[in-house]
Design an enzyme around this catalytic site. Structure first.
Site, PDB file in Angstrom:
ATOM      1  N   SER A 155      -6.160  -0.159   4.070  1.00 60.30           N
ATOM      2  CA  SER A 155      -5.159  -0.001   3.005  1.00 60.30           C
ATOM      3  C   SER A 155      -5.683   0.547   1.685  1.00 60.30           C
ATOM      4  O   SER A 155      -4.894   0.856   0.795  1.00 60.30           O
ATOM      5  CB  SER A 155      -4.454  -1.334   2.745  1.00 60.30           C
ATOM      6  OG  SER A 155      -3.545  -1.618   3.769  1.00 60.30           O
TER       7      SER A 155
ATOM      8  N   SER B 219      -1.567   0.251   2.492  1.00 64.46           N
ATOM      9  CA  SER B 219      -0.516  -0.300   1.650  1.00 64.46           C
ATOM     10  C   SER B 219      -0.742  -0.055   0.147  1.00 64.46           C
ATOM     11  O   SER B 219       0.161  -0.271  -0.662  1.00 64.46           O
ATOM     12  CB  SER B 219      -0.409  -1.815   1.886  1.00 64.46           C
ATOM     13  OG  SER B 219      -1.625  -2.470   1.556  1.00 64.46           O
TER      14      SER B 219
ATOM     15  N   LYS C  64      -3.295  -3.206  -8.124  1.00 65.72           N
ATOM     16  CA  LYS C  64      -2.307  -3.369  -7.050  1.00 65.72           C
ATOM     17  C   LYS C  64      -1.565  -4.691  -7.237  1.00 65.72           C
ATOM     18  O   LYS C  64      -2.162  -5.705  -7.592  1.00 65.72           O
ATOM     19  CB  LYS C  64      -3.034  -3.326  -5.695  1.00 65.72           C
ATOM     20  CG  LYS C  64      -2.105  -3.324  -4.478  1.00 65.72           C
ATOM     21  CD  LYS C  64      -2.938  -3.218  -3.206  1.00 65.72           C
ATOM     22  CE  LYS C  64      -2.083  -3.230  -1.948  1.00 65.72           C
ATOM     23  NZ  LYS C  64      -2.904  -3.142  -0.714  1.00 65.72           N
TER      24      LYS C  64
END
Length: 470
Positions: free
Chosen positions: A159, A135, A60
């Site tokens: 997330s 996210s 990420k």
């Protein structure tokens, strides 16, 4: 077929060029999915000797990577290239994993859909008109579509778990302090945790075996060594499970999601588990508490992006104007909203009324959960109250924040939580959440493995994956 390979599969197959196959798959589908902000070419990818040599993994883009751009999906860090690796990245490289790229996210991890990236929207590989969750939506989409074997995400209020549920993969948020946050760009420091996103529970356990442990660069980490794999196949006979009645009281729970949840409860009972409904009085305050504490910590953490130290700088006549224009231009709407909310709740006038009160509720919630875990081995809930929604369909911030209704409490209490795929609602994946006691992460994975292994929606314990049409 590369798209279906797990980490364990990669250890069994002949060591063909998996990196090349991963890059080929990214080239085939990422023009449509938009999972990645940065994709490396084969010459740029570092491959070290180790037990997992050359297995492709994605990171990420709020986890720093040495000499690889780390943007947090924000214009304020669009061209930032870190001079060091996050601890988790260093550990993965040492084990031999090959990092092929950095995945898209909601800007600074503030969102539940990956629509709030400053660069582009990521799409759900099951239905390209829908969000992948957030996210960590880029990581979830990259794993579900088979662009990579596994990925890392970060979880501040759900997330890792919510996008895992939306994309039909496994997502695990460890106990707070079990995995180093050194090199994770801070959103809310008392809530953030890095976790694995994988195609199987066993793969999540493998990654946890590598990335957990004490780190001298993160004083919140604890000095424990855990074995995540030895007991993972031992089943759940005799385990006691709590199901919060608040799940059934939530009006926004999708009918088909509720049906899958009931099916999962029946499966748990069939496997020898005892399930009981319980009242957790403070659970209904979890979202409100989270959205006081998280923006307050974000307001403090994001103060460093001032146009002076690093990142975007828009030069103006005076220092104050340079600060203001740089931050207004560099931060997106949702990040600005949360900074303002957090600054307001930390102000002298409102600190006691909001932030301090939220911290007290957080303590009460942790106490309530501890009382549940004195009697039960785990809590079961749906991961998300709804399946993946259409891109652009939710515009009200409050409705958007309620996506986290079943996930935030695990972050507030610092306990481990896992999302496991279990069937479909409206033709889209549904996730079941398993929440455990602090530092009982191996038990949570063991429970998840039993659900995965015997789910009627899986074939030979294998999670179904989508075919991405390009």
């Amino acid at each position: 077929m590369f798209q279906k390979l797990t980490i364990e599969d990669c250890l069994e197959v002949e060591r063909r060029n998996l990196v090349k196959e991963s890059l080929s798959e990214i080239g085939r589908v990422d023009g449509v999915l938009k999972s990645f902000i940065t994709v490396l070419n084969e010459e740029q990818i570092e491959v070290n000797e180790g037990p997992f040599k050359a297995i492709p993994i994605a990171i990420k883009d709020n986890i720093v990577t040495k000499n690889i751009r780390t943007t947090c999906a924000s214009k304020i860090l669009e061209n930032y290239v870190p001079p060091y690796d996050a601890t988790v990245v260093r550990k993965l490289k040492k084990a031999g994993f090959a990092i092929v790229g950095k995945t898209n996210l909601d800007e600074f991890a503030m969102g539940s859909s990956t629509e709030r990236s400053a660069f582009f929207v990521t799409r759900n590989p099951w239905d390209l008109s829908r969000v992948p969750g957030g996210s960590s939506g880029g990581s979830a989409a990259a794993v579900a579509s088979g662009e990579v074997v596994a990925a890392l995400g970060s979880d501040t209020g759900g997330s890792v778990r919510q996008p895992a549920a939306f994309c039909g993969i496994v997502g695990f948020k460890p106990t707070y302090g079990l995995v180093s946050r050194y090199g994770l760009v801070a959103f809310a420091s008392s809530l953030d945790q890095i976790g694995p996103m994988t195609k199987s529970v066993r793969d999540a356990a493998i990654l946890m075996q590598i990335i957990h442990g004490k780190d001298e660069f993160d004083s919140t980490t604890v000095d424990v060594k855990m074995d995540f794999l030895s007991h993972i196949e031992q089943g759940i006979e005799g385990f006691r499970f709590a199901v919060p009645v608040e799940v059934y009281e939530y009006e926004g729970l999708d009918k088909e999601v509720a049906e899958r949840f009931e099916e999962c409860i029946k499966l748990v009972e069939k496997l020898g588990g005892k399930v009981e409904k319980v009242k957790i009085p403070t659970l209904k305050y979890a979202v409100a508490t989270y959205y006081v504490i998280a923006p307050a910590e974000a307001s403090s953490n994001l103060a460093r992006y001032d146009g002076v130290k690093y990142g975007l700088r828009i030069e103006k006549a005076g220092l104050k104007e340079t600060y203001s224009v740089t931050r207004t231009t560099g931060f997106g709407e949702e990040v600005r909203r949360r900074i303002m909310l957090g600054t307001f709740t930390l102000s002298a006038t409102y600190y006691e009324a909001y932030f301090n009160k939220a911290q007290k509720v957080r303590r009460l919630l942790a106490n309530d959960l501890n009382a549940v875990f004195d009697r039960f081995d785990a809590i079961l809930t749906p991961t998300s109250p709804i399946p993946a929604f259409k891109i652009g369909s939710i515009t009200d911030p409050l409705a958007y924040y309620l996506m986290d209704v079943f996930t935030t409490f695990a972050n507030l209490a610092g306990v481990p939580a896992l999302s496991v795929p279990f069937g479909f609602a409206q033709g889209l994946p549904v996730g079941i959440q398993v929440v455990g006691k602090r530092f009982e992460d191996p038990k949570v994975l063991r429970i998840g493995r039993s659900i995965e292994k015997f789910s009627p929606y899986n074939e030979n314990g294998r999670i179904p994956l989508p075919v991405v049409r390009t």
